[in-house]
Design a protein around this motif. Structure first.
Motif, PDB file in Angstrom:
ATOM      1  N   ALA A 110      47.405  50.051  43.546  1.00  0.00           N
ATOM      2  CA  ALA A 110      47.679  48.618  42.923  1.00  0.00           C
ATOM      3  C   ALA A 110      46.143  48.187  42.887  1.00  0.00           C
ATOM      4  CB  ALA A 110      48.114  48.038  44.363  1.00  0.00           C
ATOM      5  N   ARG A 111      45.067  48.522  43.462  1.00  0.00           N
ATOM      6  CA  ARG A 111      43.929  48.229  43.064  1.00  0.00           C
ATOM      7  C   ARG A 111      43.234  48.684  41.647  1.00  0.00           C
ATOM      8  NH1 ARG A 111      38.961  45.961  44.759  1.00  0.00           N
ATOM      9  NH2 ARG A 111      37.256  47.062  44.166  1.00  0.00           N
ATOM     10  N   CYS A 112      43.838  49.968  41.310  1.00  0.00           N
ATOM     11  CA  CYS A 112      43.289  50.371  40.163  1.00  0.00           C
ATOM     12  C   CYS A 112      43.997  49.593  38.766  1.00  0.00           C
ATOM     13  CB  CYS A 112      43.765  51.881  39.970  1.00  0.00           C
ATOM     14  SG  CYS A 112      42.565  52.986  40.786  1.00  0.00           S
ATOM     15  N   ARG A 113      45.208  49.386  39.128  1.00  0.00           N
ATOM     16  CA  ARG A 113      46.042  48.494  38.184  1.00  0.00           C
ATOM     17  C   ARG A 113      45.706  47.265  38.021  1.00  0.00           C
ATOM     18  NH1 ARG A 113      51.200  48.637  40.754  1.00  0.00           N
ATOM     19  NH2 ARG A 113      51.301  50.825  41.035  1.00  0.00           N
ATOM     20  N   ALA A 114      45.111  46.705  39.313  1.00  0.00           N
ATOM     21  CA  ALA A 114      44.562  45.227  39.142  1.00  0.00           C
ATOM     22  C   ALA A 114      43.267  45.198  38.239  1.00  0.00           C
ATOM     23  CB  ALA A 114      44.369  44.545  40.505  1.00  0.00           C
ATOM     24  N   GLU A 115      42.353  46.431  38.524  1.00  0.00           N
ATOM     25  CA  GLU A 115      41.029  46.498  37.706  1.00  0.00           C
ATOM     26  C   GLU A 115      41.186  46.588  36.244  1.00  0.00           C
ATOM     27  OE1 GLU A 115      37.959  45.757  39.004  1.00  0.00           O
ATOM     28  OE2 GLU A 115      38.788  44.904  40.757  1.00  0.00           O
ATOM     29  N   ARG A 116      42.428  47.695  36.180  1.00  0.00           N
ATOM     30  CA  ARG A 116      42.682  47.674  34.517  1.00  0.00           C
ATOM     31  C   ARG A 116      43.219  46.597  33.921  1.00  0.00           C
ATOM     32  NH1 ARG A 116      48.445  50.111  33.693  1.00  0.00           N
ATOM     33  NH2 ARG A 116      48.796  47.936  34.269  1.00  0.00           N
ATOM     34  N   ASN A 117      44.034  45.675  34.581  1.00  0.00           N
ATOM     35  CA  ASN A 117      44.505  44.568  34.184  1.00  0.00           C
ATOM     36  C   ASN A 117      43.162  43.126  33.809  1.00  0.00           C
ATOM     37  OD1 ASN A 117      46.888  45.584  33.973  1.00  0.00           O
ATOM     38  ND2 ASN A 117      47.679  44.590  35.875  1.00  0.00           N
ATOM     39  N   ARG A 130      34.650  30.516  20.182  1.00  0.00           N
ATOM     40  CA  ARG A 130      33.735  31.383  21.380  1.00  0.00           C
ATOM     41  C   ARG A 130      34.178  31.069  22.619  1.00  0.00           C
ATOM     42  NH1 ARG A 130      28.841  28.423  19.304  1.00  0.00           N
ATOM     43  NH2 ARG A 130      29.038  27.466  21.261  1.00  0.00           N
ATOM     44  N   LEU A 131      34.649  32.107  23.266  1.00  0.00           N
ATOM     45  CA  LEU A 131      35.272  32.258  24.720  1.00  0.00           C
ATOM     46  C   LEU A 131      34.285  32.860  25.480  1.00  0.00           C
ATOM     47  CD1 LEU A 131      37.879  33.002  22.537  1.00  0.00           C
ATOM     48  CD2 LEU A 131      38.788  32.467  24.816  1.00  0.00           C
ATOM     49  N   THR A 132      34.104  32.170  26.673  1.00  0.00           N
ATOM     50  CA  THR A 132      33.236  32.749  27.723  1.00  0.00           C
ATOM     51  C   THR A 132      33.816  32.830  28.931  1.00  0.00           C
ATOM     52  OG1 THR A 132      31.384  31.696  26.417  1.00  0.00           O
ATOM     53  CG2 THR A 132      30.958  32.646  28.970  1.00  0.00           C
ATOM     54  N   CYS A 133      34.085  33.955  29.414  1.00  0.00           N
ATOM     55  CA  CYS A 133      34.889  34.048  30.732  1.00  0.00           C
ATOM     56  C   CYS A 133      34.042  33.658  32.070  1.00  0.00           C
ATOM     57  CB  CYS A 133      35.479  35.755  30.971  1.00  0.00           C
ATOM     58  SG  CYS A 133      36.285  35.476  32.486  1.00  0.00           S
ATOM     59  N   GLU A 134      34.419  32.490  32.880  1.00  0.00           N
ATOM     60  CA  GLU A 134      33.705  32.125  33.884  1.00  0.00           C
ATOM     61  C   GLU A 134      34.048  32.774  35.241  1.00  0.00           C
ATOM     62  OE1 GLU A 134      31.400  30.118  33.202  1.00  0.00           O
ATOM     63  OE2 GLU A 134      32.010  29.547  31.111  1.00  0.00           O
ATOM     64  N   ASN A 135      35.324  32.739  35.470  1.00  0.00           N
ATOM     65  CA  ASN A 135      35.913  33.505  36.710  1.00  0.00           C
ATOM     66  C   ASN A 135      37.265  34.234  36.136  1.00  0.00           C
ATOM     67  OD1 ASN A 135      35.000  30.562  37.746  1.00  0.00           O
ATOM     68  ND2 ASN A 135      34.608  32.193  38.988  1.00  0.00           N
ATOM     69  N   ILE A 136      37.597  35.617  36.587  1.00  0.00           N
ATOM     70  CA  ILE A 136      38.598  36.181  36.612  1.00  0.00           C
ATOM     71  C   ILE A 136      39.024  36.741  38.049  1.00  0.00           C
ATOM     72  CG2 ILE A 136      37.306  38.351  35.944  1.00  0.00           C
ATOM     73  CD1 ILE A 136      39.623  38.943  33.927  1.00  0.00           C
ATOM     74  N   LEU A 137      40.535  36.754  38.392  1.00  0.00           N
ATOM     75  CA  LEU A 137      40.905  37.441  39.715  1.00  0.00           C
ATOM     76  C   LEU A 137      41.961  38.177  39.072  1.00  0.00           C
ATOM     77  CD1 LEU A 137      40.667  34.019  41.626  1.00  0.00           C
ATOM     78  CD2 LEU A 137      39.323  35.835  42.013  1.00  0.00           C
ATOM     79  N   ALA A 138      42.372  39.155  39.903  1.00  0.00           N
ATOM     80  CA  ALA A 138      43.441  40.002  39.574  1.00  0.00           C
ATOM     81  C   ALA A 138      44.238  40.342  40.935  1.00  0.00           C
ATOM     82  CB  ALA A 138      43.196  41.242  38.913  1.00  0.00           C
ATOM     83  N   ASP A 139      45.482  40.282  40.848  1.00  0.00           N
ATOM     84  CA  ASP A 139      46.233  40.626  42.007  1.00  0.00           C
ATOM     85  C   ASP A 139      47.459  41.267  41.411  1.00  0.00           C
ATOM     86  OD1 ASP A 139      47.431  40.907  44.517  1.00  0.00           O
ATOM     87  OD2 ASP A 139      48.205  38.734  44.707  1.00  0.00           O
ATOM     88  N   GLY A 140      47.631  42.332  41.542  1.00  0.00           N
ATOM     89  CA  GLY A 140      48.701  43.429  40.927  1.00  0.00           C
ATOM     90  C   GLY A 140      48.843  43.252  39.439  1.00  0.00           C
ATOM     91  N   GLU A 141      50.020  42.960  39.060  1.00  0.00           N
ATOM     92  CA  GLU A 141      50.250  42.638  37.623  1.00  0.00           C
ATOM     93  C   GLU A 141      49.669  41.151  37.090  1.00  0.00           C
ATOM     94  OE1 GLU A 141      53.895  40.999  39.426  1.00  0.00           O
ATOM     95  OE2 GLU A 141      53.083  42.746  39.765  1.00  0.00           O
ATOM     96  N   ARG A 142      49.131  40.401  38.048  1.00  0.00           N
ATOM     97  CA  ARG A 142      48.775  39.127  37.375  1.00  0.00           C
ATOM     98  C   ARG A 142      47.215  38.764  37.412  1.00  0.00           C
ATOM     99  NH1 ARG A 142      53.151  35.795  36.707  1.00  0.00           N
ATOM    100  NH2 ARG A 142      54.883  36.127  37.995  1.00  0.00           N
ATOM    101  N   VAL A 143      46.841  38.328  36.378  1.00  0.00           N
ATOM    102  CA  VAL A 143      45.520  38.049  36.270  1.00  0.00           C
ATOM    103  C   VAL A 143      45.383  36.473  35.677  1.00  0.00           C
ATOM    104  CG1 VAL A 143      43.306  38.508  34.715  1.00  0.00           C
ATOM    105  CG2 VAL A 143      44.923  40.305  35.276  1.00  0.00           C
ATOM    106  N   ALA A 144      44.401  35.855  36.627  1.00  0.00           N
ATOM    107  CA  ALA A 144      44.104  34.652  36.368  1.00  0.00           C
ATOM    108  C   ALA A 144      42.459  34.423  35.975  1.00  0.00           C
ATOM    109  CB  ALA A 144      44.422  33.717  37.714  1.00  0.00           C
ATOM    110  N   LEU A 145      42.475  33.566  34.852  1.00  0.00           N
ATOM    111  CA  LEU A 145      40.926  33.562  34.584  1.00  0.00           C
ATOM    112  C   LEU A 145      40.899  31.993  34.073  1.00  0.00           C
ATOM    113  CD1 LEU A 145      40.838  33.204  31.135  1.00  0.00           C
ATOM    114  CD2 LEU A 145      41.513  35.704  31.396  1.00  0.00           C
ATOM    115  N   ARG A 146      39.632  31.794  34.091  1.00  0.00           N
ATOM    116  CA  ARG A 146      38.872  30.544  33.665  1.00  0.00           C
ATOM    117  C   ARG A 146      37.742  30.783  32.533  1.00  0.00           C
ATOM    118  NH1 ARG A 146      34.800  26.908  35.086  1.00  0.00           N
ATOM    119  NH2 ARG A 146      33.968  28.544  36.679  1.00  0.00           N
TER     120      ARG A 146
END
Length: 127
Positions: A19-26, A62-78
């Motif tokens: 699950a951790r590897c999938r979250a990091e990949r995502n 121009r997009l700049t990622c400020e925050n990114i979180l992953a939990d399993g198959e979901r990724v949320a970002l700002r």
């Protein structure tokens, strides 16, 4: 005698690591989407941009990622999105399948207020 893992423990450990590897990949795929958007490629995070801003000149985003979180198959970002001198905050959620393909994408765009206008510079103190 060397210690050995019991079957339930090794199964739980395997599931946790998978699950951790999938979250990091995502997360890496989501960041690659931001990089592709910066190159002008249509990606799920920016595909709807022309629908939201049809009068905007076709200048690159121009997009700049400020925050990114992953939990399993979901990724949320700002991310901060800049087009010319305008800037917005993009909140995105991506859902991935087991193969790492984006199967669902939701975005919300928040407008960033312009910075306050600079007033006249006060005179220097001659004290």
């Amino acid at each position: 005698m060397p210690p050995t893992l019991t079957e339930p423990l090794s199964g739980a450990l395997h599931e946790l690591l998978t699950a951790r590897c999938r979250a990091e990949r995502n997360k890496e795929i989501a960041l690659a989407q931001i990089a592709a958007g910066n190159r002008g490629e249509p990606v799920p995070l920016t595909r709807h941009w022309t629908d939201l801003h049809p009068a905007a000149p076709p200048t690159p985003l121009r997009l700049t990622c400020e925050n990114i979180l992953a939990d399993g198959e979901r990724v949320a970002l700002r991310a901060t999105v800049r087009q010319g001198r305008a800037a917005w905050t993009l909140i995105g959620e991506l859902r991935f399948d087991a193969a790492g393909r984006i199967v669902e994408s939701h975005q919300t765009i928040l407008e960033i207020p312009p910075p306050p206008a600079a007033g006249p510079t006060p005179p220097a103190c001659t004290c």
